[in-house]
Design a protein around this motif. Structure first.
Motif, PDB file in Angstrom:
ATOM      1  N   ALA A   1       0.839  -1.195   0.000  1.00  0.00           N
ATOM      2  CA  ALA A   1       0.000   0.000   0.000  1.00  0.00           C
ATOM      3  C   ALA A   1       0.870   1.239   0.000  1.00  0.00           C
ATOM      4  CB  ALA A   1      -0.931   0.014   1.203  1.00  0.00           C
ATOM      5  N   MET A   2       0.455   2.222  -0.789  1.00  0.00           N
ATOM      6  CA  MET A   2       1.162   3.499  -0.829  1.00  0.00           C
ATOM      7  C   MET A   2       0.482   4.441   0.153  1.00  0.00           C
ATOM      8  SD  MET A   2       2.139   5.866  -4.121  1.00  0.00           S
ATOM      9  CE  MET A   2       0.425   6.169  -4.603  1.00  0.00           C
ATOM     10  N   THR A   3       1.204   4.824   1.190  1.00  0.00           N
ATOM     11  CA  THR A   3       0.615   5.648   2.245  1.00  0.00           C
ATOM     12  C   THR A   3       0.956   7.126   2.091  1.00  0.00           C
ATOM     13  OG1 THR A   3       2.530   5.262   3.665  1.00  0.00           O
ATOM     14  CG2 THR A   3       0.683   3.724   3.858  1.00  0.00           C
ATOM     15  N   CYS A   4       2.022   7.422   1.406  1.00  0.00           N
ATOM     16  CA  CYS A   4       2.420   8.830   1.268  1.00  0.00           C
ATOM     17  C   CYS A   4       2.902   9.115  -0.142  1.00  0.00           C
ATOM     18  CB  CYS A   4       3.510   9.168   2.286  1.00  0.00           C
ATOM     19  SG  CYS A   4       4.147  10.847   2.152  1.00  0.00           S
ATOM     20  N   CYS A   5       3.885   8.350  -0.582  1.00  0.00           N
ATOM     21  CA  CYS A   5       4.425   8.509  -1.926  1.00  0.00           C
ATOM     22  C   CYS A   5       4.948   7.155  -2.379  1.00  0.00           C
ATOM     23  CB  CYS A   5       5.537   9.567  -1.948  1.00  0.00           C
ATOM     24  SG  CYS A   5       6.875   9.227  -0.788  1.00  0.00           S
ATOM     25  N   ALA A   6       5.401   7.076  -3.631  1.00  0.00           N
ATOM     26  CA  ALA A   6       5.836   5.795  -4.184  1.00  0.00           C
ATOM     27  C   ALA A   6       7.022   5.211  -3.425  1.00  0.00           C
ATOM     28  CB  ALA A   6       6.190   5.978  -5.658  1.00  0.00           C
ATOM     29  N   GLN A   7       7.823   6.074  -2.801  1.00  0.00           N
ATOM     30  CA  GLN A   7       8.982   5.594  -2.050  1.00  0.00           C
ATOM     31  C   GLN A   7       8.625   5.200  -0.622  1.00  0.00           C
ATOM     32  OE1 GLN A   7       9.082   8.619  -3.823  1.00  0.00           O
ATOM     33  NE2 GLN A   7       9.927   7.507  -5.574  1.00  0.00           N
ATOM     34  N   ASP A   8       7.369   5.346  -0.269  1.00  0.00           N
ATOM     35  CA  ASP A   8       6.944   5.121   1.114  1.00  0.00           C
ATOM     36  C   ASP A   8       5.780   4.132   1.121  1.00  0.00           C
ATOM     37  OD1 ASP A   8       6.544   5.327   3.812  1.00  0.00           O
ATOM     38  OD2 ASP A   8       5.347   7.155   3.681  1.00  0.00           O
ATOM     39  N   MET A   9       6.118   2.848   0.966  1.00  0.00           N
ATOM     40  CA  MET A   9       5.093   1.816   0.901  1.00  0.00           C
ATOM     41  C   MET A   9       5.280   0.813   2.029  1.00  0.00           C
ATOM     42  SD  MET A   9       4.424   1.062  -3.144  1.00  0.00           S
ATOM     43  CE  MET A   9       6.055   0.375  -3.465  1.00  0.00           C
ATOM     44  N   GLN A  10       4.209   0.125   2.369  1.00  0.00           N
ATOM     45  CA  GLN A  10       4.275  -0.905   3.390  1.00  0.00           C
ATOM     46  C   GLN A  10       3.351  -2.054   3.032  1.00  0.00           C
ATOM     47  OE1 GLN A  10       2.490   0.216   7.235  1.00  0.00           O
ATOM     48  NE2 GLN A  10       1.896   2.148   6.274  1.00  0.00           N
ATOM     49  N   PHE A  11       3.649  -3.221   3.603  1.00  0.00           N
ATOM     50  CA  PHE A  11       2.883  -4.427   3.325  1.00  0.00           C
ATOM     51  C   PHE A  11       1.773  -4.555   4.365  1.00  0.00           C
ATOM     52  CE2 PHE A  11       2.082  -9.022   3.439  1.00  0.00           C
ATOM     53  CZ  PHE A  11       1.969  -9.311   2.086  1.00  0.00           C
ATOM     54  N   LEU A  12       0.542  -4.713   3.891  1.00  0.00           N
ATOM     55  CA  LEU A  12      -0.609  -4.868   4.771  1.00  0.00           C
ATOM     56  C   LEU A  12      -1.109  -6.299   4.677  1.00  0.00           C
ATOM     57  CD1 LEU A  12      -2.621  -1.625   3.852  1.00  0.00           C
ATOM     58  CD2 LEU A  12      -0.733  -1.879   5.473  1.00  0.00           C
ATOM     59  N   GLY A  13      -0.979  -7.049   5.742  1.00  0.00           N
ATOM     60  CA  GLY A  13      -1.416  -8.435   5.695  1.00  0.00           C
ATOM     61  C   GLY A  13      -1.653  -9.008   7.081  1.00  0.00           C
ATOM     62  N   PHE A  14      -2.528 -10.009   7.152  1.00  0.00           N
ATOM     63  CA  PHE A  14      -2.820 -10.705   8.403  1.00  0.00           C
ATOM     64  C   PHE A  14      -2.291 -12.133   8.335  1.00  0.00           C
ATOM     65  CE2 PHE A  14      -6.633  -7.752   8.523  1.00  0.00           C
ATOM     66  CZ  PHE A  14      -6.106  -6.943   9.518  1.00  0.00           C
ATOM     67  N   ALA A  15      -1.916 -12.671   9.474  1.00  0.00           N
ATOM     68  CA  ALA A  15      -1.501 -14.066   9.547  1.00  0.00           C
ATOM     69  C   ALA A  15      -2.651 -14.964   9.091  1.00  0.00           C
ATOM     70  CB  ALA A  15      -1.090 -14.418  10.973  1.00  0.00           C
ATOM     71  N   CYS A  16      -2.309 -15.981   8.292  1.00  0.00           N
ATOM     72  CA  CYS A  16      -3.321 -16.896   7.760  1.00  0.00           C
ATOM     73  C   CYS A  16      -2.900 -18.332   8.047  1.00  0.00           C
ATOM     74  CB  CYS A  16      -3.483 -16.682   6.258  1.00  0.00           C
ATOM     75  SG  CYS A  16      -4.724 -17.739   5.485  1.00  0.00           S
ATOM     76  N   GLU A  17      -3.782 -19.081   8.688  1.00  0.00           N
ATOM     77  CA  GLU A  17      -3.533 -20.490   8.955  1.00  0.00           C
ATOM     78  C   GLU A  17      -3.923 -21.308   7.724  1.00  0.00           C
ATOM     79  OE1 GLU A  17      -5.864 -21.297  12.394  1.00  0.00           O
ATOM     80  OE2 GLU A  17      -4.555 -20.180  13.763  1.00  0.00           O
ATOM     81  N   TYR A  18      -2.952 -22.105   7.235  1.00  0.00           N
ATOM     82  CA  TYR A  18      -3.185 -22.883   6.022  1.00  0.00           C
ATOM     83  C   TYR A  18      -2.282 -24.111   6.070  1.00  0.00           C
ATOM     84  CZ  TYR A  18      -3.274 -24.000   0.994  1.00  0.00           C
ATOM     85  OH  TYR A  18      -3.411 -24.634  -0.231  1.00  0.00           O
ATOM     86  N   ASP A  19      -2.861 -25.322   6.026  1.00  0.00           N
ATOM     87  CA  ASP A  19      -2.076 -26.536   6.230  1.00  0.00           C
ATOM     88  C   ASP A  19      -1.077 -26.815   5.111  1.00  0.00           C
ATOM     89  OD1 ASP A  19      -3.892 -27.221   4.310  1.00  0.00           O
ATOM     90  OD2 ASP A  19      -4.830 -28.867   5.408  1.00  0.00           O
ATOM     91  N   LYS A  20      -1.224 -26.137   3.982  1.00  0.00           N
ATOM     92  CA  LYS A  20      -0.286 -26.327   2.884  1.00  0.00           C
ATOM     93  C   LYS A  20       0.561 -25.081   2.639  1.00  0.00           C
ATOM     94  CE  LYS A  20      -3.295 -29.649   0.497  1.00  0.00           C
ATOM     95  NZ  LYS A  20      -4.009 -29.974  -0.763  1.00  0.00           N
ATOM     96  N   ALA A  21       0.726 -24.276   3.673  1.00  0.00           N
ATOM     97  CA  ALA A  21       1.469 -23.017   3.532  1.00  0.00           C
ATOM     98  C   ALA A  21       2.908 -23.253   3.072  1.00  0.00           C
ATOM     99  CB  ALA A  21       1.462 -22.253   4.850  1.00  0.00           C
ATOM    100  N   GLN A  22       3.480 -24.393   3.458  1.00  0.00           N
ATOM    101  CA  GLN A  22       4.869 -24.659   3.090  1.00  0.00           C
ATOM    102  C   GLN A  22       5.050 -24.871   1.588  1.00  0.00           C
ATOM    103  OE1 GLN A  22       6.231 -28.327   4.954  1.00  0.00           O
ATOM    104  NE2 GLN A  22       4.150 -29.164   4.938  1.00  0.00           N
ATOM    105  N   GLU A  23       3.944 -25.129   0.880  1.00  0.00           N
ATOM    106  CA  GLU A  23       4.021 -25.311  -0.568  1.00  0.00           C
ATOM    107  C   GLU A  23       4.025 -23.973  -1.318  1.00  0.00           C
ATOM    108  OE1 GLU A  23       0.873 -27.866  -1.819  1.00  0.00           O
ATOM    109  OE2 GLU A  23       1.380 -29.475  -0.401  1.00  0.00           O
TER     110      GLU A  23
END
Length: 313
Positions: free
Chosen positions: A240-262
């Motif tokens: 997500a761009m919060t201020c400018c193109a040089q100022d971005m951050q990742f927005l995400g929540f932990a997700c439980e998934y039994d095949k996450a290692q794949e």
């Protein structure tokens, strides 16, 4: 370590009024001396009677170049305070501020005049973002007559998800929620989230996880696999761009998934998941967690970065 309390904001936002009220409160009294460092002159000032009754001394630093650890150490040696309050200049870039190593930043507060927020957000976004980014509390005052306070909250949350945000008018605190501003239907199953919708879901779920608890959501996300996560957990999310193109951050929540290692880092997946409220060590507390119903590999969306200034994205 000496505690330091910083208040920032643009000129005449109400910083002095906030500090005047705060240092006069019984809960904020201390046995020793308080050093108040003022970095700009506004319309209001500190009354001599208040300063004497609270054992507070004021020092002024008028130039950003003079706000150095060496200068602050000299003021510390001069007054020997038990704590330090700093009324910072809103036109100085906050990321350049450096404190002496023996000072510990206890709390940072940003005060914003709601009546001029749109002007500053449009024309001085980078300076405003630095004020907001690491603040513990963001106080919007002078909210009288402003109808779209929810958009102000959204813009601030996009920069700093953890801060407490308070809105005040002349009658006191104003309750602001994002209910009417949500760009998706909460009665859908699953709730389909486009680019902007995912960003709004992320921000709102941080404050109101109960609104989504037990509901299913569906969105495209990039795979992030933090090293500290167990094998059955990953983080789908969006940049997500919060201020400018040089100022971005990742927005995400932990997700439980039994095949996450794949899954591979930076893969794009279509996630359908149930939202639950759990204690997560990585959050250091309770928060939204996703329980995967399905995770399918997919192509990247046309707009890979969420732009909070563009609801039509």
């Amino acid at each position: 370590m000496k505690p330091v309390y910083i208040i920032n904001g643009f000129l005449d936002a109400g910083k002095t009024d906030f500090f005047r009220y705060t240092i006069a409160q019984p809960y904020f009294r201390t046995k020793g001396k308080t050093l108040l460092i003022v970095c700009e002159e506004g319309e209001n000032d500190y009354e001599e009677k208040l300063l004497k009754s609270t054992n507070t001394v004021v020092e002024h630093i008028e130039d950003e170049e003079e706000f150095t650890p060496e200068a602050l150490i000299a003021l510390d040696a001069k007054h020997g305070p038990e704590r330090i309050l700093i009324e910072y200049n809103g036109m100085w870039n906050f990321k350049n501020m450096k404190l002496p190593i023996m000072w510990n930043l206890e709390q940072q507060i940003t005060v914003i005049d709601a009546s001029s927020f749109e002007l500053y957000f449009s024309n001085m976004k980078s300076l405003l973002a630095e004020q907001i980014r690491n603040s513990d509390m963001i106080l919007f005052n002078r909210c009288d007559g402003i109808e779209d306070l929810a958009s102000y909250k959204r813009n601030v949350k996009a920069i700093n998800q953890k801060a407490d945000i308070i809105f005040e008018d002349k009658n006191g605190e104003v309750d602001v929620t994002l209910d009417e501003d949500l760009p998706f239907d909460l009665t859908q199953d699953p709730i389909d989230l486009n680019n902007y919708g995912y960003g709004m879901f992320y921000l709102d779920a941080l404050d109101h996880v109960e609104r989504y608890e037990g509901k299913n959501v569906r969105f495209k996300g990039m795979v992030l696999k933090p090293e500290e996560f167990p094998k059955d957990r990953f983080v789908p999310g969006r940049m997500a761009m919060t201020c400018c193109a040089q100022d971005m951050q990742f927005l995400g929540f932990a997700c439980e998934y039994d095949k996450a290692q794949e899954l591979k880092e930076k893969d794009w997946v279509l996630v359908t998941a149930k939202v639950v409220k759990q204690f997560v060590p990585e959050y250091k507390g309770e928060g939204p967690v996703l329980q995967a119903v399905s995770v399918e590999k997919t192509t990247a969306p046309e707009n890979q970065v969420i732009d909070f200034s563009n609801p039509q994205q």
